[in-house]
Write a protein that holds these residues in place. Structure first.
Motif, PDB file in Angstrom:
ATOM      1  N   SER A  40      49.348 -60.386  11.192  1.00  0.00           N
ATOM      2  CA  SER A  40      50.711 -59.923  10.919  1.00  0.00           C
ATOM      3  C   SER A  40      51.577 -61.158  10.711  1.00  0.00           C
ATOM      4  CB  SER A  40      51.283 -59.090  12.069  1.00  0.00           C
ATOM      5  OG  SER A  40      50.455 -57.983  12.373  1.00  0.00           O
ATOM      6  N   TYR A  41      52.461 -61.094   9.727  1.00  0.00           N
ATOM      7  CA  TYR A  41      53.271 -62.272   9.402  1.00  0.00           C
ATOM      8  C   TYR A  41      54.599 -61.847   8.778  1.00  0.00           C
ATOM      9  CZ  TYR A  41      54.632 -66.619   7.086  1.00  0.00           C
ATOM     10  OH  TYR A  41      55.318 -67.714   6.645  1.00  0.00           O
ATOM     11  N   TRP A  42      55.674 -62.208   9.456  1.00  0.00           N
ATOM     12  CA  TRP A  42      57.021 -61.865   8.998  1.00  0.00           C
ATOM     13  C   TRP A  42      57.740 -63.146   8.584  1.00  0.00           C
ATOM     14  CZ3 TRP A  42      54.665 -60.226  13.481  1.00  0.00           C
ATOM     15  CH2 TRP A  42      54.287 -58.875  13.516  1.00  0.00           C
ATOM     16  N   LYS A  43      57.965 -63.303   7.274  1.00  0.00           N
ATOM     17  CA  LYS A  43      58.642 -64.496   6.752  1.00  0.00           C
ATOM     18  C   LYS A  43      60.156 -64.388   6.898  1.00  0.00           C
ATOM     19  CE  LYS A  43      57.109 -64.727   2.511  1.00  0.00           C
ATOM     20  NZ  LYS A  43      56.809 -65.308   1.180  1.00  0.00           N
ATOM     21  N   PHE A  44      60.669 -63.150   6.892  1.00  0.00           N
ATOM     22  CA  PHE A  44      62.108 -62.877   6.974  1.00  0.00           C
ATOM     23  C   PHE A  44      62.871 -63.448   5.785  1.00  0.00           C
ATOM     24  CE2 PHE A  44      61.001 -63.073  11.665  1.00  0.00           C
ATOM     25  CZ  PHE A  44      60.876 -61.698  11.792  1.00  0.00           C
ATOM     26  N   GLU A  45      62.241 -63.469   4.621  1.00  0.00           N
ATOM     27  CA  GLU A  45      62.942 -63.874   3.406  1.00  0.00           C
ATOM     28  C   GLU A  45      63.643 -62.648   2.810  1.00  0.00           C
ATOM     29  OE1 GLU A  45      63.411 -66.893   2.202  1.00  0.00           O
ATOM     30  OE2 GLU A  45      62.281 -67.773   3.861  1.00  0.00           O
ATOM     31  N   ASN A  46      64.708 -62.217   3.490  1.00  0.00           N
ATOM     32  CA  ASN A  46      65.527 -61.074   3.061  1.00  0.00           C
ATOM     33  C   ASN A  46      64.811 -59.738   3.181  1.00  0.00           C
ATOM     34  OD1 ASN A  46      67.788 -62.711   2.391  1.00  0.00           O
ATOM     35  ND2 ASN A  46      66.741 -63.290   0.496  1.00  0.00           N
ATOM     36  N   ASN A  47      63.726 -59.701   3.968  1.00  0.00           N
ATOM     37  CA  ASN A  47      63.121 -58.433   4.347  1.00  0.00           C
ATOM     38  C   ASN A  47      62.326 -58.657   5.626  1.00  0.00           C
ATOM     39  OD1 ASN A  47      60.104 -58.752   3.788  1.00  0.00           O
ATOM     40  ND2 ASN A  47      60.943 -59.254   1.752  1.00  0.00           N
ATOM     41  N   ALA A  48      61.933 -57.561   6.264  1.00  0.00           N
ATOM     42  CA  ALA A  48      61.183 -57.627   7.519  1.00  0.00           C
ATOM     43  C   ALA A  48      59.771 -57.103   7.333  1.00  0.00           C
ATOM     44  CB  ALA A  48      61.907 -56.831   8.606  1.00  0.00           C
ATOM     45  N   ASP A  49      59.239 -57.227   6.113  1.00  0.00           N
ATOM     46  CA  ASP A  49      57.897 -56.728   5.822  1.00  0.00           C
ATOM     47  C   ASP A  49      56.830 -57.698   6.317  1.00  0.00           C
ATOM     48  OD1 ASP A  49      59.060 -54.574   4.607  1.00  0.00           O
ATOM     49  OD2 ASP A  49      58.730 -55.287   2.555  1.00  0.00           O
ATOM     50  N   ASP A  59      52.308 -54.064   9.064  1.00  0.00           N
ATOM     51  CA  ASP A  59      53.195 -54.000  10.225  1.00  0.00           C
ATOM     52  C   ASP A  59      54.625 -54.343   9.821  1.00  0.00           C
ATOM     53  OD1 ASP A  59      51.173 -53.445  12.321  1.00  0.00           O
ATOM     54  OD2 ASP A  59      50.375 -55.384  11.688  1.00  0.00           O
ATOM     55  N   ASN A  60      55.204 -53.492   8.971  1.00  0.00           N
ATOM     56  CA  ASN A  60      56.551 -53.721   8.477  1.00  0.00           C
ATOM     57  C   ASN A  60      57.588 -53.393   9.547  1.00  0.00           C
ATOM     58  OD1 ASN A  60      55.494 -54.427   5.970  1.00  0.00           O
ATOM     59  ND2 ASN A  60      55.648 -52.333   5.179  1.00  0.00           N
ATOM     60  N   GLY A  61      58.630 -54.200   9.605  1.00  0.00           N
ATOM     61  CA  GLY A  61      59.691 -53.986  10.571  1.00  0.00           C
ATOM     62  C   GLY A  61      60.860 -53.227   9.988  1.00  0.00           C
ATOM     63  N   THR A  62      61.594 -52.554  10.870  1.00  0.00           N
ATOM     64  CA  THR A  62      62.813 -51.824  10.495  1.00  0.00           C
ATOM     65  C   THR A  62      63.963 -52.332  11.345  1.00  0.00           C
ATOM     66  OG1 THR A  62      61.529 -49.841   9.950  1.00  0.00           O
ATOM     67  CG2 THR A  62      63.898 -49.555  10.331  1.00  0.00           C
ATOM     68  N   TRP A  63      65.080 -52.616  10.716  1.00  0.00           N
ATOM     69  CA  TRP A  63      66.246 -53.089  11.464  1.00  0.00           C
ATOM     70  C   TRP A  63      66.844 -51.970  12.308  1.00  0.00           C
ATOM     71  CZ3 TRP A  63      68.421 -57.808  12.176  1.00  0.00           C
ATOM     72  CH2 TRP A  63      67.977 -58.860  11.371  1.00  0.00           C
ATOM     73  N   ILE A  86      64.774 -55.940  15.395  1.00  0.00           N
ATOM     74  CA  ILE A  86      63.816 -55.360  14.452  1.00  0.00           C
ATOM     75  C   ILE A  86      62.724 -54.652  15.244  1.00  0.00           C
ATOM     76  CG2 ILE A  86      62.009 -55.923  12.767  1.00  0.00           C
ATOM     77  CD1 ILE A  86      63.853 -58.147  11.739  1.00  0.00           C
ATOM     78  N   SER A  87      62.369 -53.451  14.788  1.00  0.00           N
ATOM     79  CA  SER A  87      61.332 -52.651  15.439  1.00  0.00           C
ATOM     80  C   SER A  87      60.103 -52.563  14.539  1.00  0.00           C
ATOM     81  CB  SER A  87      61.867 -51.242  15.736  1.00  0.00           C
ATOM     82  OG  SER A  87      60.866 -50.435  16.330  1.00  0.00           O
ATOM     83  N   VAL A  88      58.931 -52.875  15.110  1.00  0.00           N
ATOM     84  CA  VAL A  88      57.659 -52.776  14.398  1.00  0.00           C
ATOM     85  C   VAL A  88      56.824 -51.710  15.107  1.00  0.00           C
ATOM     86  CG1 VAL A  88      55.563 -53.992  13.710  1.00  0.00           C
ATOM     87  CG2 VAL A  88      57.762 -55.206  13.743  1.00  0.00           C
ATOM     88  N   PRO A  89      56.357 -50.662  14.402  1.00  0.00           N
ATOM     89  CA  PRO A  89      55.612 -49.586  15.065  1.00  0.00           C
ATOM     90  C   PRO A  89      54.363 -50.106  15.769  1.00  0.00           C
ATOM     91  CG  PRO A  89      56.246 -48.940  12.836  1.00  0.00           C
ATOM     92  CD  PRO A  89      56.551 -50.406  12.960  1.00  0.00           C
ATOM     93  N   ALA A  90      53.975 -49.422  16.831  1.00  0.00           N
ATOM     94  CA  ALA A  90      52.745 -49.767  17.553  1.00  0.00           C
ATOM     95  C   ALA A  90      51.542 -49.648  16.618  1.00  0.00           C
ATOM     96  CB  ALA A  90      52.569 -48.851  18.759  1.00  0.00           C
ATOM     97  N   SER A  91      50.660 -50.625  16.729  1.00  0.00           N
ATOM     98  CA  SER A  91      49.410 -50.610  15.965  1.00  0.00           C
ATOM     99  C   SER A  91      48.411 -51.482  16.705  1.00  0.00           C
ATOM    100  CB  SER A  91      49.623 -51.147  14.544  1.00  0.00           C
ATOM    101  OG  SER A  91      49.802 -52.555  14.564  1.00  0.00           O
ATOM    102  N   LEU A 197      59.220 -55.051  19.522  1.00  0.00           N
ATOM    103  CA  LEU A 197      60.598 -55.331  19.138  1.00  0.00           C
ATOM    104  C   LEU A 197      60.795 -56.838  18.992  1.00  0.00           C
ATOM    105  CD1 LEU A 197      62.716 -52.854  21.301  1.00  0.00           C
ATOM    106  CD2 LEU A 197      61.647 -52.504  19.054  1.00  0.00           C
ATOM    107  N   ILE A 198      61.375 -57.237  17.895  1.00  0.00           N
ATOM    108  CA  ILE A 198      61.739 -58.627  17.653  1.00  0.00           C
ATOM    109  C   ILE A 198      63.215 -58.768  17.997  1.00  0.00           C
ATOM    110  CG2 ILE A 198      61.904 -60.472  15.934  1.00  0.00           C
ATOM    111  CD1 ILE A 198      59.677 -58.996  14.373  1.00  0.00           C
ATOM    112  N   GLY A 199      63.489 -59.461  19.098  1.00  0.00           N
ATOM    113  CA  GLY A 199      64.865 -59.630  19.546  1.00  0.00           C
ATOM    114  C   GLY A 199      65.288 -58.667  20.634  1.00  0.00           C
ATOM    115  N   GLU A 200      64.342 -57.953  21.234  1.00  0.00           N
ATOM    116  CA  GLU A 200      64.654 -56.994  22.291  1.00  0.00           C
ATOM    117  C   GLU A 200      63.357 -56.650  23.018  1.00  0.00           C
ATOM    118  OE1 GLU A 200      66.206 -55.730  24.607  1.00  0.00           O
ATOM    119  OE2 GLU A 200      67.621 -54.244  23.827  1.00  0.00           O
ATOM    120  N   ASN A 201      63.471 -56.026  24.194  1.00  0.00           N
ATOM    121  CA  ASN A 201      62.314 -55.633  24.994  1.00  0.00           C
ATOM    122  C   ASN A 201      62.267 -54.108  25.073  1.00  0.00           C
ATOM    123  OD1 ASN A 201      60.482 -55.021  27.073  1.00  0.00           O
ATOM    124  ND2 ASN A 201      60.962 -56.884  28.205  1.00  0.00           N
TER     125      ASN A 201
END
Length: 235
Positions: A40-49, A59-63, A86-91, A197-201
């Motif tokens: 899984s790899y999130w570059k955060f170049e204007n998206n959370a995919d 493992d795409n993220g949703t704000w 950002i929330s990423v579904p369990a997998s 969660l990226i940025g939260e627990n």
């Protein structure tokens, strides 16, 4: 001999370039990362995919809250202010239950005004998480299926790099800015149905990160210190 890395790309925004680098490094204390290790790899170049070339799912993220992209460590990253994450579904990729894992990320602390502010997490207990060390003014903490280990001096408004490793049945390790700062026991990560969660627990909400995050990669193998330092040295 180890190939020189000074002329390598300036970051691991290209997943295949990162894997190629890791494969070229000698295996000093564990193993070299296989080609499918970056799951899984999130570059955060204007998206959370999820930009990884391997993994069981995308493992795409949703704000959650406002979307906020800004200048990061390499290109763009995300900036969190305590009201968004950002929330990423369990997998199977992000859960890592009973499996090895290494998480690599660039981060910046803007404000630490509450205990255990969370960089990224799958929950409490024997799930895994990276967060501020309680009320400590400077240290980062990692729990990878066991108790928290902590170290580093990161609360300075500058970009830092973390690799958190959980090797099931062996140890947990925390590597900051290319240096091993803490080790712990490693009974293994427990299953968690919660999202990552990226940025939260997700297991103890209200611990929002305030600062920047960039180039976050999740590996299915335990990276060694040399491999972690190589990612950091690409800066």
């Amino acid at each position: 001999p180890t190939p020189p890395i000074m002329n390598s790309p300036p970051c691991f925004r290209n997943a295949s370039a990162l894997v190629a680098l890791l494969l070229a490094l000698p295996a000093i204390d564990t193993i070299a990362a296989p080609t499918d290790s970056l799951i899984s790899y999130w570059k955060f170049e204007n998206n959370a995919d999820d930009q990884a070339i391997s993994g069981s799912v995308a493992d795409n993220g949703t704000w959650v809250g406002s979307t906020s992209y800004a200048a990061g460590r390499h290109g763009n990253g995300i900036t969190l202010d305590g009201s968004n994450h950002i929330s990423v579904p369990a997998s199977a990729d992000v859960d890592r239950a009973g499996s090895d894992m290494s998480l690599s990320a660039w981060f910046r602390v803007d404000t630490w005004d509450s205990n255990w502010q969370c960089l990224v997490s799958k929950g409490e207990g024997s799930a895994w998480r990276i967060a501020r060390r309680g009320g400590d003014a400077n240290q980062l903490s990692f729990a990878g299926g066991s108790g928290d280990i902590s170290g580093g001096t990161v609360n300075d408004g500058q970009w830092h790099h973390v690799v958190a490793v959980s090797e099931a049945g062996v140890s947990t390790r925390l590597i900051i800015d290319g240096a091993l700062v803490a080790t712990g026991n490693g009974p293994g990560i427990a299953a968690s149905a919660l999202p990552m969660l990226i940025g939260e627990n997700p297991g103890a909400t209200g611990r929002q990160w305030k600062g920047g995050i960039d180039d976050m990669g999740l590996f299915s193998t335990p990276l060694n210190t040399l491999q972690a330092a190589a990612i950091y040295d690409l800066a």
